[in-house]
Design an enzyme around this catalytic site. Structure first.
Site, PDB file in Angstrom:
ATOM      1  N   ARG A  43       0.800  -1.199  -0.080  1.00  0.00           N
ATOM      2  CA  ARG A  43      -0.011  -0.064  -0.056  1.00  0.00           C
ATOM      3  C   ARG A  43       0.889   1.224   0.012  1.00  0.00           C
ATOM      4  O   ARG A  43       0.434   2.289   0.494  1.00  0.00           O
ATOM      5  CB  ARG A  43      -0.765   0.008   1.166  1.00  0.00           C
ATOM      6  N   ARG A  47      -2.555   6.218   0.019  1.00  0.00           N
ATOM      7  CA  ARG A  47      -2.792   6.454   1.375  1.00  0.00           C
ATOM      8  C   ARG A  47      -2.117   7.492   1.914  1.00  0.00           C
ATOM      9  O   ARG A  47      -2.789   8.539   2.580  1.00  0.00           O
ATOM     10  CB  ARG A  47      -2.660   5.031   1.988  1.00  0.00           C
ATOM     11  N   ARG A  56      -6.558  12.007  -5.616  1.00  0.00           N
ATOM     12  CA  ARG A  56      -7.846  11.186  -5.621  1.00  0.00           C
ATOM     13  C   ARG A  56      -8.914  12.306  -4.844  1.00  0.00           C
ATOM     14  O   ARG A  56     -10.033  11.606  -4.662  1.00  0.00           O
ATOM     15  CB  ARG A  56      -7.569  10.193  -4.447  1.00  0.00           C
ATOM     16  N   ASP A  92      -6.701  -2.504  -7.410  1.00  0.00           N
ATOM     17  CA  ASP A  92      -7.194  -2.886  -6.157  1.00  0.00           C
ATOM     18  C   ASP A  92      -7.744  -4.225  -6.593  1.00  0.00           C
ATOM     19  O   ASP A  92      -7.735  -4.773  -7.831  1.00  0.00           O
ATOM     20  CB  ASP A  92      -8.553  -2.226  -5.893  1.00  0.00           C
ATOM     21  N   TYR A 167     -15.155 -11.069  -0.130  1.00  0.00           N
ATOM     22  CA  TYR A 167     -15.873  -9.961  -0.364  1.00  0.00           C
ATOM     23  C   TYR A 167     -17.166 -10.090  -0.996  1.00  0.00           C
ATOM     24  O   TYR A 167     -18.153  -9.423  -1.062  1.00  0.00           O
ATOM     25  CB  TYR A 167     -15.134  -8.933  -1.177  1.00  0.00           C
TER      26      TYR A 167
HETATM   27  O1  CP3 Z   1      -0.191  -1.599  -2.339  1.00  0.00           O
HETATM   28  C1  CP3 Z   1      -0.348  -0.703  -3.002  1.00  0.00           C
HETATM   29  O2  CP3 Z   1       0.250   0.358  -2.651  1.00  0.00           O
HETATM   30  C2  CP3 Z   1      -0.905  -0.765  -4.571  1.00  0.00           C
HETATM   31  C3  CP3 Z   1      -2.283  -0.432  -4.432  1.00  0.00           C
HETATM   32  C4  CP3 Z   1      -3.427  -1.217  -3.570  1.00  0.00           C
HETATM   33  C5  CP3 Z   1      -4.699  -0.845  -3.041  1.00  0.00           C
HETATM   34  N1  CP3 Z   1      -5.393  -1.854  -2.845  1.00  0.00           N
HETATM   35  C6  CP3 Z   1      -5.151   0.454  -3.363  1.00  0.00           C
HETATM   36  C7  CP3 Z   1      -6.196   0.943  -2.488  1.00  0.00           C
HETATM   37  C8  CP3 Z   1      -3.249  -2.616  -3.407  1.00  0.00           C
HETATM   38  C9  CP3 Z   1      -2.280  -3.714  -3.610  1.00  0.00           C
HETATM   39  C10 CP3 Z   1      -4.426  -3.026  -2.749  1.00  0.00           C
HETATM   40  C11 CP3 Z   1      -4.781  -4.558  -2.598  1.00  0.00           C
HETATM   41  C12 CP3 Z   1      -6.422  -4.618  -1.594  1.00  0.00           C
HETATM   42  N2  CP3 Z   1      -7.438  -4.364  -1.652  1.00  0.00           N
HETATM   43  C13 CP3 Z   1      -6.091  -5.760  -0.637  1.00  0.00           C
HETATM   44  C14 CP3 Z   1      -5.027  -6.531  -0.300  1.00  0.00           C
HETATM   45  C15 CP3 Z   1      -4.102  -5.962   0.464  1.00  0.00           C
HETATM   46  C16 CP3 Z   1      -4.446  -5.819   1.853  1.00  0.00           C
HETATM   47  O3  CP3 Z   1      -4.628  -4.692   2.464  1.00  0.00           O
HETATM   48  O4  CP3 Z   1      -4.416  -6.704   2.506  1.00  0.00           O
HETATM   49  C17 CP3 Z   1      -7.332  -5.763  -0.011  1.00  0.00           C
HETATM   50  C18 CP3 Z   1      -8.012  -6.411   1.100  1.00  0.00           C
HETATM   51  C19 CP3 Z   1      -8.024  -4.691  -0.663  1.00  0.00           C
HETATM   52  C20 CP3 Z   1      -9.514  -4.124  -0.687  1.00  0.00           C
HETATM   53  C21 CP3 Z   1      -9.690  -2.811   0.051  1.00  0.00           C
HETATM   54  N3  CP3 Z   1      -9.636  -1.758  -0.967  1.00  0.00           N
HETATM   55  C22 CP3 Z   1      -9.731  -2.319   1.202  1.00  0.00           C
HETATM   56  C23 CP3 Z   1      -9.883  -2.964   2.400  1.00  0.00           C
HETATM   57  C24 CP3 Z   1      -9.778  -0.981   1.013  1.00  0.00           C
HETATM   58  C25 CP3 Z   1      -9.732   0.001   2.104  1.00  0.00           C
HETATM   59  C26 CP3 Z   1     -10.723   1.187   2.298  1.00  0.00           C
HETATM   60  C27 CP3 Z   1     -10.225   2.376   2.984  1.00  0.00           C
HETATM   61  O5  CP3 Z   1     -10.566   3.306   2.777  1.00  0.00           O
HETATM   62  O6  CP3 Z   1      -9.547   2.000   4.096  1.00  0.00           O
HETATM   63  C28 CP3 Z   1      -9.565  -0.470  -0.272  1.00  0.00           C
HETATM   64  C29 CP3 Z   1      -9.601   0.829  -0.904  1.00  0.00           C
HETATM   65  C30 CP3 Z   1      -8.180   1.071  -1.345  1.00  0.00           C
HETATM   66  N4  CP3 Z   1      -7.323   0.278  -2.264  1.00  0.00           N
HETATM   67  C31 CP3 Z   1      -7.387   2.225  -1.232  1.00  0.00           C
HETATM   68  C32 CP3 Z   1      -6.098   2.130  -1.921  1.00  0.00           C
HETATM   69  C33 CP3 Z   1      -5.118   3.229  -2.003  1.00  0.00           C
HETATM   70  C34 CP3 Z   1      -8.025   3.130  -0.695  1.00  0.00           C
HETATM   71  C35 CP3 Z   1      -8.853   4.198  -1.433  1.00  0.00           C
HETATM   72  C36 CP3 Z   1      -9.030   5.673  -1.202  1.00  0.00           C
HETATM   73  O7  CP3 Z   1      -7.620   6.278  -1.055  1.00  0.00           O
HETATM   74  O8  CP3 Z   1      -9.934   6.055  -1.023  1.00  0.00           O
END
Ligand code: CP3
Length: 365
Positions: A43, A47, A56, A92, A167
């Site tokens: 991540r 973030r 974003r 994602d 999911y």
């Molecule tokens: O790693 C990286 O930097 C690359 C980008 C990446 C994202 N998601 C971007 C993202 C990766 C590798 C993921 C994988 C992902 N997504 C996983 C596996 C990794 C892990 O953390 O276990 C999972 C379970 C997800 C599903 C998901 N997507 C979740 C639980 C969330 C968080 C929701 C939140 O707002 O906290 C997301 C959204 C997400 N995916 C964000 C990002 C940068 C946040 C979106 C935002 O900024 O609004």
């Protein structure tokens, strides 16, 4: 800090033909010696970075994953800022299932939310197999990124069948995975049909990324730690194996990662990984004992440690580098993703520290 990173790259560049395949990251994945222990952060793309938040602010998550220009920019941001040894594609885990026809959204602060959760065989049938055209934006973004990144490897990724199924069956994030497990125990046939289909979609998605030029792939089974080893072996391992073993001929290292998987590390390695990701609960030397001597490990700084005073961070980084020596290859990472409240300066300092402490110059043998 910058001097150290640049110096390492330059020094390394003199002694090798160059290119991502000879980078410290790919060398560690392949259990080959390199100039230093490579480091990247799950991540990292997004973030905690203000430059990410700025982009974003006006673009919804899924849209940003479907715009190659934005994917490229967001993926490059942490490489520029921190000097990490690898980039990870900004996307994602739900992107390929959305491309396969599942109606879903990523809700800020919640995560993926599915409009009609999977309940029946007909629901499974509706998950289409994807082609390159369905995810052409990923193909395009990877090609752009590979051109921009030069010697820095790009990691492609996908969600593993269990985590995706969770999911899709729950309809969104879940603490207990109760509906998912109810389906798994109550209707194994439907469960295997669902995971079989998700494995096909995932394999196709990873192939698109590999064909476009990623140097490694990571399969995220983030929630697999919810299962006992016996249930993991029966309900999940065959499907994750179908994905990872399906990529044997692709020639790129495969990383397999989950959270809370202390009891599953051996089985996750058996699925066909070159590198097993370890969360912060299991010291890397202990993890290596469970995974075996023929795989590298990745991890495993607790992401919350980055919120502590620097001397605490430094001591933990040094401990992890020391314990990582037990493995035949070590990729430094966090035990899970960067928390949004993390100070990016601390991430930059961690990269420099990992490089400095692990530097294997001739004078250090
Ligand atoms: O790693 C990286 O930097 C690359 C980008 C990446 C994202 N998601 C971007 C993202 C990766 C590798 C993921 C994988 C992902 N997504 C996983 C596996 C990794 C892990 O953390 O276990 C999972 C379970 C997800 C599903 C998901 N997507 C979740 C639980 C969330 C968080 C929701 C939140 O707002 O906290 C997301 C959204 C997400 N995916 C964000 C990002 C940068 C946040 C979106 C935002 O900024 O609004």
């Amino acid at each position: 800090m910058t001097t150290d990173t640049t110096g390492t790259v330059a020094r390394d560049g003199e002694s090798r033909p160059g290119g991502p395949a000879d980078s410290p990251f790919i060398r560690a994945c392949r259990r080959r010696p390199g100039p230093h222990t490579p480091v990247w952060f799950m991540r990292q793309a997004g973030r905690s970075l203000p430059e990410y938040r700025e982009i974003r602010a006006t673009v919804p998550m899924l849209e940003s994953c479907r715009r190659p220009d934005l994917v490229t920019e967001i993926t490059l941001q942490p490489v520029r800022r921190h000097g990490v040894d690898a980039a990870i594609l900004f996307s994602d885990i739900v992107v390929p299932v959305a491309a396969a026809g599942v109606d879903l959204d990523i809700v800020p602060g919640t995560g993926p939310v599915v409009a009609e959760p999977i309940r029946t065989a007909a629901d499974v049938e509706r998950i289409r197999l994807i082609t390159r055209e369905d995810v052409s934006y990923v193909d395009e973004a990877v090609r752009q990124l590979v051109a921009e990144l030069g010697d820095t490897p790009l990691i492609g990724f996908a969600g593993a069948p269990f985590t995706l199924a969770s999911y899709l069956v729950e309809g969104g994030p879940s603490r207990t995975h109760a509906k998912t497990k109810a389906l798994m125990y109550g209707n194994p046939e439907l469960w295997h049909a669902l995971c079989g289909r998700l494995a096909e979609v995932t394999l196709a998605f990873l192939r698109v990324q590999i064909d476009a030029g990623v140097s490694a792939v990571q399969l995220f089974d983030s929630w697999a730690g919810a299962l006992s080893e016996a249930d993991y072996r029966r309900f999940v391992l065959p499907h994750s194996t179908a994905v990872l073993s399906g990529l044997v001929d692709a020639g790129v290292p495969r990383i397999h990662f989950g959270v809370g998987t202390a009891e599953l590390l051996g089985a996750m390695g058996e699925a066909g990984a070159d590198v097993v990701g370890v969360d912060w609960r299991t010291p890397l030397d202990v993890a290596t004992g469970r995974i075996g001597p023929d795989k590298a490990v990745q991890g495993n700084l607790d992401p919350t440690v980055l919120l502590a005073p620097w001397p605490v961070v430094e001591a933990e980084v040094r401990r992890i580098l020391e314990q990582g020596k037990a493995a035949p290859g070590h990729v430094f990472n966090l035990g899970h993703g960067v928390l949004p409240e993390t100070d990016p300066e601390v991430l930059t300092r961690v990269v420099a520290l990992v490089h400095e402490v692990s530097s294997r110059r001739a004078d250090q043998g």
